[in-house]
Motif scaffolding. Structure first.
Motif, mmCIF file in Angstrom:
data_model
loop_
_atom_site.group_PDB
_atom_site.id
_atom_site.type_symbol
_atom_site.label_atom_id
_atom_site.label_comp_id
_atom_site.label_asym_id
_atom_site.label_seq_id
_atom_site.Cartn_x
_atom_site.Cartn_y
_atom_site.Cartn_z
ATOM 1 N N ILE A 199 7.225 -13.448 5.943
ATOM 2 C CA ILE A 199 6.272 -12.408 6.328
ATOM 3 C C ILE A 199 6.893 -11.470 7.365
ATOM 4 C CG2 ILE A 199 4.024 -11.987 7.395
ATOM 5 C CD1 ILE A 199 3.150 -14.748 6.328
ATOM 6 N N ILE A 211 8.235 -8.095 5.436
ATOM 7 C CA ILE A 211 7.213 -7.048 5.586
ATOM 8 C C ILE A 211 7.422 -6.259 6.877
ATOM 9 C CG2 ILE A 211 4.743 -6.622 5.767
ATOM 10 C CD1 ILE A 211 4.318 -9.185 4.139
ATOM 11 N N ARG A 227 14.273 -5.017 5.397
ATOM 12 C CA ARG A 227 13.012 -5.542 4.899
ATOM 13 C C ARG A 227 12.874 -5.212 3.416
ATOM 14 N NH1 ARG A 227 8.393 -1.776 7.787
ATOM 15 N NH2 ARG A 227 9.259 0.277 7.249
ATOM 16 N N GLU A 245 9.781 -0.573 -0.245
ATOM 17 C CA GLU A 245 8.397 -0.157 -0.054
ATOM 18 C C GLU A 245 7.534 -0.429 -1.264
ATOM 19 O OE1 GLU A 245 5.867 3.760 1.489
ATOM 20 O OE2 GLU A 245 8.056 3.790 1.407
ATOM 21 N N ARG A 302 5.828 -3.785 -0.977
ATOM 22 C CA ARG A 302 4.897 -4.065 0.129
ATOM 23 C C ARG A 302 3.899 -2.933 0.360
ATOM 24 N NH1 ARG A 302 7.192 -0.964 4.155
ATOM 25 N NH2 ARG A 302 9.393 -0.482 3.851
ATOM 26 N N ASP A 303 3.671 -2.079 -0.656
ATOM 27 C CA ASP A 303 2.765 -0.959 -0.445
ATOM 28 C C ASP A 303 1.311 -1.281 -0.775
ATOM 29 O OD1 ASP A 303 2.984 -1.154 -3.142
ATOM 30 O OD2 ASP A 303 3.640 0.906 -3.497
ATOM 31 N N PHE A 343 -1.693 -4.894 -0.794
ATOM 32 C CA PHE A 343 -1.870 -6.304 -0.474
ATOM 33 C C PHE A 343 -1.634 -7.191 -1.703
ATOM 34 C CE2 PHE A 343 -4.421 -4.265 2.880
ATOM 35 C CZ PHE A 343 -3.815 -4.838 3.976
ATOM 36 N N LYS A 399 0.591 -6.725 -4.017
ATOM 37 C CA LYS A 399 2.034 -6.915 -4.160
ATOM 38 C C LYS A 399 2.584 -7.810 -3.052
ATOM 39 C CE LYS A 399 2.865 -2.483 -6.475
ATOM 40 N NZ LYS A 399 3.577 -1.178 -6.409
ATOM 41 N N ILE A 400 2.025 -7.663 -1.846
ATOM 42 C CA ILE A 400 2.495 -8.508 -0.743
ATOM 43 C C ILE A 400 2.239 -9.972 -1.059
ATOM 44 C CG2 ILE A 400 2.035 -9.137 1.670
ATOM 45 C CD1 ILE A 400 1.619 -6.184 2.255
ATOM 46 N N VAL A 444 4.947 -11.716 -3.054
ATOM 47 C CA VAL A 444 6.291 -11.845 -2.499
ATOM 48 C C VAL A 444 6.771 -13.285 -2.673
ATOM 49 C CG1 VAL A 444 7.590 -11.860 -0.333
ATOM 50 C CG2 VAL A 444 6.070 -9.950 -0.863
#
Length: 334
Positions: free
Chosen positions: A35, A39, A59, A62, A65-66, A68, A70-71, A74
């Motif tokens: 994280i 990120i 990191r 983009e 991580r653009d 939530f 996609k985050i 991870v």
């Protein structure tokens, strides 16, 4: 009023599910590094350009991580090989947190601003302090500091504590140079407490507190009070130098100077009456100043015409009025 907003900022927090982390033989630090580094970014190296240096931050791209969604996809690599998506070991929790953490002199602070209308700042702060002392119990570790215009006013008051005594000393010196005897200077100077009492009485009667503008009003009042004293004492000395007895000089001189003293006081007082009852912009500064001058001139004028001649008659018994040149030891050889 204005209250600085310290809370209300929406946050989305990634909370780690420790049971899920343990089921995959992971540790919390491994998930936190994904994280933090992926990120938030981590400094990997530095590049120098002349005398300046810049951090190289690494990191995820983009496009990873653009959002939530996609985050949460991870990858988190497992010790045994392979990987799992981040959503298997974390969850998103919406929270409300601080908008900012402001500090002053190392202390956290919150600003409460107030715009005043139809009241001077000294009066308002005095009433506010009294209300806080009576109605609030401030917890340990918290304290109040009054800043802004009030802080500037307190700084100005500290300057006046130097300026006013210095002005009074200069007045005494000039009176001594004029009359050549210190007793005349002190006699005229005795008129100032009379002026001071009237200004303070009317100030309290109208519910005002001593402010910077009121202090400036006292300085102006002292000037008028000294002027009236000079007009009276100089005329009494002149009559005595012309051969008139002391008591007759006091009675005649007081009657002669009744009109000039009253005219001086009335002109100043009548000129300040509109300021004393003003309710428009700036009235919080004008009203205390005018109140001090009007109240002080009422008492100073009455006591100049009644008490000052009495003090003069008592002080000058069995004394001859000196010529100013004789007082300084100046003699004409001719």
């Amino acid at each position: 009023y204005y209250l600085e907003q310290t809370t209300g900022q929406p946050y989305l927090t990634l909370e780690i599910d420790r049971e899920a982390v343990a089921s995959y033989n992971l540790n919390v630090d491994a998930v936190q590094r994904v994280i933090e580094v992926g990120i938030g970014g981590q400094v990997a190296s530095q590049v120098f350009e002349g005398q300046r240096q810049f951090d190289i931050v690494v990191r995820f791209p983009e496009d990873v991580r653009d959002s939530f969604k996609k985050i949460m996809e991870v990858p988190v690599y497992l010790p045994t090989g392979g990987f799992i998506p981040l959503k298997r070991v974390t969850r998103i929790v919406p929270q409300e947190g601080p908008r900012e953490i402001a500090r002053e002199d190392g202390w956290r602070r919150v600003i409460v601003g107030v715009n005043l209308k139809e009241i001077d700042i000294g009066t308002y702060v005095s009433r506010l302090q009294k209300a806080i002392d009576e109605k609030l119990d401030i917890p340990d570790g918290y304290f109040l500091v009054y800043g802004g215009a009030f802080e500037n006013q307190q700084r100005a008051m500290n300057h006046l504590l130097v300026v006013v005594p210095l002005s009074l000393l200069i007045i005494i010196g000039l009176l001594y140079l004029m009359f050549g005897r210190l007793r005349y200077a002190m006699l005229i100077f005795a008129n100032l407490p009379f002026a001071l009492s009237g200004g303070i009485f009317l100030l309290l009667m109208r519910g005002f507190y001593l402010s910077v503008s009121a202090s400036i009003g006292f300085v102006a009042l002292f000037g008028v009070a000294v002027l009236n004293g000079i007009v009276l004492i100089a005329h009494l000395n002149e009559l005595r130098q012309n051969g008139m007895p002391l008591r007759a000089a006091v009675v005649t001189g007081s009657a002669n100077r009744l009109r000039p003293v009253l005219m001086t006081a009335l002109v100043a007082s009548l000129g300040f009456i509109p300021m004393a009852f003003n309710t428009g912009p700036g009235s919080e500064v004008q009203r205390p100043l005018a109140t001090v001058v009007i109240g002080g001139l009422i008492t100073a004028t009455l006591l100049t015409l009644l008490v000052l001649p009495t003090l003069y008659n008592w002080m000058e018994k069995n004394r001859d009025v000196p010529d100013k040149d004789d007082a300084f030891g100046i003699h004409d050889d001719d």
